[in-house]
Design a protein around this motif. Structure first.
Motif, short mmCIF file in Angstrom:
data_model
loop_
_atom_site.label_atom_id
_atom_site.label_comp_id
_atom_site.label_asym_id
_atom_site.label_seq_id
_atom_site.Cartn_x
_atom_site.Cartn_y
_atom_site.Cartn_z
N GLN A 76 0.84 -1.22 -0.12
CA GLN A 76 0.04 0.08 0.06
C GLN A 76 0.84 1.17 0.05
N ASP A 79 2.85 1.44 -3.33
CA ASP A 79 2.05 1.87 -4.44
C ASP A 79 1.59 3.39 -4.43
N ASP A 80 1.36 3.67 -3.22
CA ASP A 80 0.70 5.35 -3.00
C ASP A 80 2.01 6.11 -3.39
N GLY A 82 4.36 5.52 -5.68
CA GLY A 82 4.54 5.37 -7.09
C GLY A 82 3.39 6.25 -7.85
N ARG A 83 2.26 6.28 -7.12
CA ARG A 83 1.31 7.18 -7.79
C ARG A 83 1.69 8.65 -7.71
N ARG A 84 2.57 8.82 -6.47
CA ARG A 84 2.89 10.31 -6.39
C ARG A 84 4.11 10.68 -6.81
N GLY A 85 4.77 9.78 -7.62
CA GLY A 85 6.06 9.94 -8.31
C GLY A 85 7.20 10.01 -7.56
N ARG A 103 10.45 -3.04 -9.02
CA ARG A 103 8.92 -3.11 -8.62
C ARG A 103 8.90 -4.56 -8.18
#
Length: 186
Positions: A76, A79-80, A82-85, A103
């Motif tokens: 979690q 992944d968070d 990664g979404r935020r760069g 990854r």
């Protein structure tokens, strides 16, 4: 910019090894939690660090289990990020999410770490069950002896539980639990 995160589970443990490794890895800022279990996802240092991360930065930890103890919690967070760069790097396992292969390796390593913890937990529980079967006491030693409990019961007629507990150097709730245990065992 690299941002470090270090954590130890108990107050007795030291952060020195992790802090040194994070500094050598080039972390400009290091957040820390001292005496905080990795099973808890609400940790002050972790929360401050996660809030501070910006796109293009890399979160660096000494080991995967310093960030979290469960696969779902680790995945979690990663992944968070990664979404935020934000990239992730674990020094000991030499894992970096800066590439697709990194990854994949992260997910495999996290699954193996969780599997290992589950095996350790199973062995610990089996050992405790065997010890109990053999009549051995598991856990902390009792806070009061049987003689002290009898004395405390007599004293309750004339004193408050709080004052009796203070005399034995225990909390009033501990004394109440001792009384309850005695009532339950007869």
């Amino acid at each position: 910019m690299k941002i470090g995160y270090a954590r130890v589970s108990t107050e007795d443990q030291r952060l020195d090894l992790q802090l040194s490794a994070l500094r050598r890895a080039g972390c400009g800022r290091i957040y820390r939690d001292h005496g905080t279990s990795g099973t808890m996802m609400t940790r002050p240092g972790l929360e401050r660090m996660l809030a501070s991360l910006r796109p293009g930065q890399t979160l660096v930890v000494w080991r995967l289990d310093r960030l979290g103890r469960s696969l779902s919690g680790l995945v979690q967070i990663i992944d968070d990020l990664g979404r935020r760069g934000v990239d992730f790097q674990s020094l000991t396992e030499e894992v970096s999410t800066a590439s697709p292969g990194g990854r994949l390796i992260f997910h495999i390593m996290a699954a193996l770490a969780e599997f290992e913890r589950a095996l350790i937990s199973e062995r610990t529980k089996a050992g405790m069950a065997e010890a109990q079967r053999k009549g051995r006491h598991i856990g902390r030693p009792p806070s009061l002896s049987d003689k002290q409990i009898v004395e405390a019961i007599r004293a309750v007629e004339t004193e408050s539980i709080k004052s009796i507990a203070a005399r034995y150097g225990i909390h009033a709730r501990t004394l109440q639990r001792q009384f309850q245990r005695l009532r339950e065992t007869g």
